[in-house]
Scaffold this motif. Structure first.
Motif, mmCIF file in Angstrom:
data_model
loop_
_atom_site.group_PDB
_atom_site.id
_atom_site.type_symbol
_atom_site.label_atom_id
_atom_site.label_comp_id
_atom_site.label_asym_id
_atom_site.label_seq_id
_atom_site.Cartn_x
_atom_site.Cartn_y
_atom_site.Cartn_z
ATOM 1 N N ILE A 127 1.170 -1.184 0.201
ATOM 2 C CA ILE A 127 0.130 -0.103 0.177
ATOM 3 C C ILE A 127 0.601 1.146 0.125
ATOM 4 C CG2 ILE A 127 0.059 -0.169 2.515
ATOM 5 C CD1 ILE A 127 -3.478 1.071 2.147
ATOM 6 N N GLU A 128 0.787 2.860 -0.839
ATOM 7 C CA GLU A 128 1.738 3.881 -1.078
ATOM 8 C C GLU A 128 0.269 4.397 -0.102
ATOM 9 O OE1 GLU A 128 2.716 6.876 -4.118
ATOM 10 O OE2 GLU A 128 2.298 5.141 -4.677
ATOM 11 N N LEU A 129 0.671 5.148 0.663
ATOM 12 C CA LEU A 129 -0.078 6.176 1.108
ATOM 13 C C LEU A 129 0.854 7.470 1.417
ATOM 14 C CD1 LEU A 129 -0.561 4.025 4.925
ATOM 15 C CD2 LEU A 129 -1.921 5.214 3.350
ATOM 16 N N ASP A 130 -0.126 8.696 1.603
ATOM 17 C CA ASP A 130 0.205 10.394 1.218
ATOM 18 C C ASP A 130 0.238 10.495 2.011
ATOM 19 O OD1 ASP A 130 0.185 12.741 -1.320
ATOM 20 O OD2 ASP A 130 -0.276 12.814 1.602
ATOM 21 N N ILE A 131 1.848 10.687 2.912
ATOM 22 C CA ILE A 131 1.652 11.015 4.299
ATOM 23 C C ILE A 131 2.636 12.214 4.656
ATOM 24 C CG2 ILE A 131 2.365 9.212 5.134
ATOM 25 C CD1 ILE A 131 5.276 9.212 5.077
ATOM 26 N N HIS A 132 2.343 13.244 3.291
ATOM 27 C CA HIS A 132 3.495 14.438 3.590
ATOM 28 C C HIS A 132 3.044 15.064 4.710
ATOM 29 C CE1 HIS A 132 5.339 17.596 1.040
ATOM 30 N NE2 HIS A 132 3.700 18.643 1.203
#
Length: 649
Positions: free
Chosen positions: A246-251
């Motif tokens: 899974i790829e998560l946007d953690i910006h």
């Protein structure tokens, strides 16, 4: 033959499958034991009856319909059938049915073998439901993307076998584009992190362990955002390793983490400054007392010997060294924000002009003849309010740093301008809106590496040779001065191109004071007024007595506040020179309070080896005159005494 028939009969009877034979009307002619066990109906109740009689309702009708299709088609059929009751619920069966023919070849019935597949069907339904939930989650995951990567047997492949539709929002790419060309996503990763990612992937593959990395991604829109990639390995039947991830946007979380780390760093720096301030405060008084004797007696010696005396040069060096040492002590107090200073209205252009006339500036330029200094000073510059000495030191520290950043030569640009701040300044969370005077010092030198940038304002942090090119306090003093002046610092630097320091000082609308005129010795000579010196250090009492005696005052001294009070009861004086910090016994403030009880309205001036404190301010509010800091010169002491004597009692 009889044995073979018995064997066949036993095989049918004890088979794990339900075996049955029906005639052309669908009536049961034979069933085995397993059929009885599963349906719960005995042989004697079943033979001669149809499914519609045995299982009234839709189930029985469906069985009969399936049987007719087999007999009418004359072929083998495989089908899934089910039974349902209150005890077992709905059960699924896989049935294989084939027609039974007579001697003439006509279909006279059918034979069937049925196996219960309820658990398998339930498992398949659960798997379908699970896959549907996974699909729903992957397609509706906020700020995230589900993927599968086939890394091959050796772990060197990067083929996406699945990506969720969120790839469009996260990467600006379609599912088809990524499946066809997996490198489209890898090309978006920040190149500085590619080696780190490759090493992390190799380690995870070798250990067959979970991969968890955070990297910045450069999107087609031009935006850069931080992403977290988490995946776990599993083996495919062909030997390949499949990574479910899974790829998560953690910006936003990454920015908050950076902000938290920055706040922690500020706290650490503040604690370091506080510790340094405590150290500086502890030694400043005693050290300045020692330096005061060094500077004072050097000045007296210079006044006693002729201009051509060979010792004069040595004494001047002692004097200058003492003055520089005192400046270092003051630097420590300034950067520790203990240096409470008097403020006056100043014009920054004039501060810079005065600095350019000093020997320090001239020496700096002589040592670096290949440096060009360009002045771009605003003619309409507004006034600021601050400490002249601190601002001069700040400018010279910045100028020295800029010059020494260009060992092969270059250009320093000094600029002043009026600015209005209505937005954030780098590294500051809260900026007071309003008008400011900008002081900018730029160089074309080596630049400051990113790893050093966060340390440049720390005390004693320097890349120069300690003791030769600085003490490591220069920029720390700049930081402390700007902080004390309620201003802001912004630093921009690029390695190989240079650095710019931008300092913002709040504007004042007050006018400049009248220009000071040159001071002569006659301006602070005494007229035989009586002076009492109160100091716990014998050498300081002797030094002050010699200086004031030289200025035509009648001087006596005592070593404590208590002794001063007793002396004043019978021997009034025109002025008391009062040390603020004395050990043991009462300090300067308490001494002055008791003196006022004996001699109301008594004139006094305050001296101390430490910066002005609240207790100094309290003494002045009671009537004490000027405060001067040790070490003092003959001129400073003389002027302070003259001002104190002129103060109304």
């Amino acid at each position: 033959m009889r044995k073979n028939r018995q064997f066949l009969s036993d095989l049918i009877e004890y088979s794990g499958a339900l075996i049955f034979v029906k005639d052309h009307e669908g009536r049961y002619e034979m069933i085995n034991r397993k059929w009885e066990q599963v349906t719960g109906r005995m042989r004697q109740d079943t033979i001669g009856r149809t499914d519609e009689e045995m299982f009234p309702g839709p189930v029985g009708r469906q069985f009969c319909q399936n049987d007719r299709e087999v007999m009418e088609s004359g072929s083998v059929r495989e089908m899934v059938e089910f039974l349902e009751d209150d005890v077992h619920g709905k059960r699924h069966f896989l049935s294989v049915k084939f027609p039974v023919r007579g001697d003439d070849g006509t279909v006279r019935g059918l034979c069937g073998m049925t196996t219960e597949i309820t658990e398998r069907v339930r498992a398949e339904e659960a798997l379908r439901e699970s896959m549907e939930r996974l699909r729903s989650v992957s397609e509706n995951l906020a700020d995230g993307m589900v993927y599968q990567i086939d890394s091959g047997i050796d772990g060197k492949k990067r083929n996406f076998t699945y990506v969720s539709p969120a790839v469009q929002a996260l990467h600006g790419l379609t599912v088809e584009e990524v499946i066809e060309n997996p490198l489209l996503i890898y090309h978006q990763l920040d190149e500085k992190y590619l080696v780190f990612l490759a090493e992390s992937e190799a380690e995870a593959f070798a250990a067959k362990s979970r991969l968890d990395v955070e990297v910045p991604v450069h999107l087609p829109s031009g935006e850069t955002r931080w992403r977290r990639f988490v995946s776990s390995p599993r083996f495919h039947e062909n030997g390949s390793v499949i990574w479910d991830g899974i790829e998560l946007d953690i910006h936003e979380r990454h920015l908050q983490g950076e902000k938290r780390r920055e706040l922690e760093e500020r706290l650490r720096r503040a604690e370091k400054m506080e510790a340094l301030g405590t150290l500086a405060g502890g030694v400043a008084h005693d050290l300045n007392n020692v330096l005061g004797i060094l500077v004072g007696y050097s000045e007296l010696l210079l006044d006693e010997i002729s201009q051509d005396n060979y010792l004069r040069e040595h004494i001047e060096k002692i004097l200058n060294s003492g003055v520089r040492a005192a400046a270092i002590v003051q630097d420590l107090l300034t950067l520790a924000r203990r240096g409470v200073h008097s403020e006056s209205v100043l014009h920054l252009n004039q501060v810079i002009a005065d600095c350019r006339k000093t020997p320090e500036y001239e020496n700096l330029m002589e040592k670096h003849p290949r440096i060009r200094v360009e002045m771009n000073l605003a003619v309409d510059l507004l006034n600021i309010k601050g400490s002249l000495s601190h601002l001069q030191k700040t400018f010279m520290n910045l100028l020295t740093n800029a010059v020494e950043a260009m060992p092969e030569g270059g250009q320093v640009t000094v600029m002043t301008a009026n600015r209005t701040l209505d937005g954030p300044v780098q590294k500051y969370d809260d900026v007071r809106e309003g008008d400011y005077v900008l002081l900018s010092v730029s160089d074309t030198g080596e630049g400051i590496p990113e790893t050093d940038m966060k340390h440049i304002f720390e005390p004693f942090y320097t890349k120069k040779v300690m003791g030769r090119s600085g003490t490591g306090l220069g920029l720390a003093v700049v930081w402390g001065t700007v902080k004390d002046h309620r201003g802001y610092i912004d630093v921009r630097s690029e390695v190989g191109k240079g650095t710019t320091f931008m300092l913002y000082f709040p504007v004042t609308r007050q006018d400049l004071a009248a220009t000071d005129v040159a001071i002569s010795l006659s301006d602070y000579m005494g007229n035989e007024e009586a002076i009492l010196i109160v100091d716990d250090i014998e050498e300081q009492r002797e030094l002050a007595s010699r200086m004031l005696g030289k200025l035509n005052y009648r001087v006596r001294s005592v070593s404590s506040g208590e002794a001063a009070v007793e002396d004043m009861k019978n021997n009034p004086v025109d002025l008391v020179v009062l040390d603020m910090i004395m050990h043991p016994g009462i300090d300067g403030l308490d001494t002055y309070k008791r003196i006022l009880e004996v001699c109301p309205g008594q004139r006094a001036i305050i001296v101390s080896g430490f910066s002005a404190t609240d207790r100094v301010a309290q003494a002045q509010s009671l009537g004490a005159g000027p405060y001067i800091r040790k070490p003092y010169t003959l001129e400073k002491l003389g002027l302070a005494v003259r001002e104190g004597l002129q103060k109304k009692s």
